[in-house]
Design a protein around this motif. Structure first.
Motif, PDB file in Angstrom:
ATOM      1  N   ASP A  32       0.912  -1.143  -0.383  1.00  0.00           N
ATOM      2  CA  ASP A  32       0.028  -0.075  -0.008  1.00  0.00           C
ATOM      3  C   ASP A  32       0.902   1.175   0.590  1.00  0.00           C
ATOM      4  OD1 ASP A  32      -2.017  -1.330  -0.373  1.00  0.00           O
ATOM      5  OD2 ASP A  32      -2.105  -0.961   2.143  1.00  0.00           O
ATOM      6  N   ARG A  67      -1.223  11.182   8.360  1.00  0.00           N
ATOM      7  CA  ARG A  67      -2.807  11.509   9.269  1.00  0.00           C
ATOM      8  C   ARG A  67      -3.412  10.663   8.163  1.00  0.00           C
ATOM      9  NH1 ARG A  67      -1.796  17.276   9.657  1.00  0.00           N
ATOM     10  NH2 ARG A  67      -2.765  17.519   7.236  1.00  0.00           N
ATOM     11  N   ARG A  68      -2.447  10.823   6.344  1.00  0.00           N
ATOM     12  CA  ARG A  68      -2.976   9.779   5.462  1.00  0.00           C
ATOM     13  C   ARG A  68      -2.401   8.446   6.410  1.00  0.00           C
ATOM     14  NH1 ARG A  68      -5.785  12.358   6.155  1.00  0.00           N
ATOM     15  NH2 ARG A  68      -5.701  14.653   5.374  1.00  0.00           N
ATOM     16  N   ASP A  71      -5.301   7.435   8.925  1.00  0.00           N
ATOM     17  CA  ASP A  71      -6.790   7.201   7.623  1.00  0.00           C
ATOM     18  C   ASP A  71      -6.792   5.944   7.145  1.00  0.00           C
ATOM     19  OD1 ASP A  71      -7.350   9.731   8.312  1.00  0.00           O
ATOM     20  OD2 ASP A  71      -7.424  10.711   6.846  1.00  0.00           O
ATOM     21  N   HIS A  72      -5.771   5.373   6.531  1.00  0.00           N
ATOM     22  CA  HIS A  72      -5.718   4.031   5.963  1.00  0.00           C
ATOM     23  C   HIS A  72      -5.768   3.153   6.733  1.00  0.00           C
ATOM     24  CE1 HIS A  72      -4.336   1.909   2.755  1.00  0.00           C
ATOM     25  NE2 HIS A  72      -4.199   0.829   3.210  1.00  0.00           N
ATOM     26  N   ARG A  74      -7.324   3.053   9.500  1.00  0.00           N
ATOM     27  CA  ARG A  74      -8.363   3.121  10.387  1.00  0.00           C
ATOM     28  C   ARG A  74      -9.567   2.315   9.563  1.00  0.00           C
ATOM     29  NH1 ARG A  74      -8.521   8.305  13.208  1.00  0.00           N
ATOM     30  NH2 ARG A  74      -7.516   7.887  15.266  1.00  0.00           N
ATOM     31  N   ALA A  75      -9.103   2.703   8.389  1.00  0.00           N
ATOM     32  CA  ALA A  75     -10.185   1.849   7.698  1.00  0.00           C
ATOM     33  C   ALA A  75      -9.933   0.483   6.406  1.00  0.00           C
ATOM     34  CB  ALA A  75      -9.891   3.145   5.763  1.00  0.00           C
ATOM     35  N   ARG A  76      -8.417   0.124   6.913  1.00  0.00           N
ATOM     36  CA  ARG A  76      -8.620  -1.013   6.518  1.00  0.00           C
ATOM     37  C   ARG A  76      -8.814  -2.447   6.926  1.00  0.00           C
ATOM     38  NH1 ARG A  76      -2.914  -2.867   7.544  1.00  0.00           N
ATOM     39  NH2 ARG A  76      -3.246  -4.467   7.341  1.00  0.00           N
ATOM     40  N   ARG A  77     -10.063  -3.003   6.682  1.00  0.00           N
ATOM     41  CA  ARG A  77     -10.480  -4.335   7.416  1.00  0.00           C
ATOM     42  C   ARG A  77      -9.378  -5.505   7.705  1.00  0.00           C
ATOM     43  NH1 ARG A  77     -16.624  -5.031   6.592  1.00  0.00           N
ATOM     44  NH2 ARG A  77     -15.978  -7.318   7.534  1.00  0.00           N
TER      45      ARG A  77
END
Length: 163
Positions: A32, A67-68, A71-72, A74-77
């Motif tokens: 990623d 920050r990105r 965010d990345h 936190r968004a990952r399952r």
């Protein structure tokens, strides 16, 4: 450096891209990183009007990268595997119990044994100790360890045979 046009963004990317990439590798999965570097510099471009030239450009870019990355993540399952496909969890030494229910049943059966028998069996099977090592650790004769283990195993077998 002002980020006022595409040429200055390109220079900014050349100057700070490798460091941002290295920074992101510490936080996000390797597959990623490149995508996230692109997101960071797209964000740099979109928010270029908010940059204060009297401050450090690198610090501003790294704040965006941080920050990105958060965010990345936190968004990952989270990667999950059905319990049936996961296989057995690591066992306790030589004794591999088929599944968690059997492990619980074994733990309950062990709790039914006398302390001395349970201790001898746990040291032998879960502690990977020989009977001689158990005798030394417990400071009892070797014959005592053999008797405790034998009686404990017979009792354990009877307890596990009953449903």
């Amino acid at each position: 450096m002002r980020i006022s046009d595409e040429e200055s963004l390109s220079a900014c990317y050349r100057a700070h891209g490798p460091a941002v990439r290295s920074y992101l590798r510490r936080f996000v999965p390797a597959q990623d990183v490149e995508d996230l570097v692109q997101v960071v510099f797209a964000d740099v471009w979109r928010s270029r009007e908010r940059y204060d030239p009297s401050r450090s450009l690198a610090a501003w870019i790294f704040a965006i990268a941080h920050r990105r990355a958060v965010d990345h993540l936190r968004a990952r399952r989270p990667v999950t595997v059905p319990l049936e496909e996961a296989g057995d969890p690591p066992g306790r030494g030589r004794s591999q119990v088929d599944d968690l229910a059997d492990r619980d049943r074994l733990d309950r059966a062990l709790a039914e044994l006398s302390h001395a028998q349970r201790q001898a069996i746990e040291l032998a099977y879960f502690g990977d100790l020989s009977q001689r090592e158990i005798a030394e650790r417990l400071r009892v004769p070797l014959g005592t360890v053999k008797a405790r283990t034998s009686r404990g195993l017979r009792r354990l077998s009877a307890l596990l045979a009953t449903p």
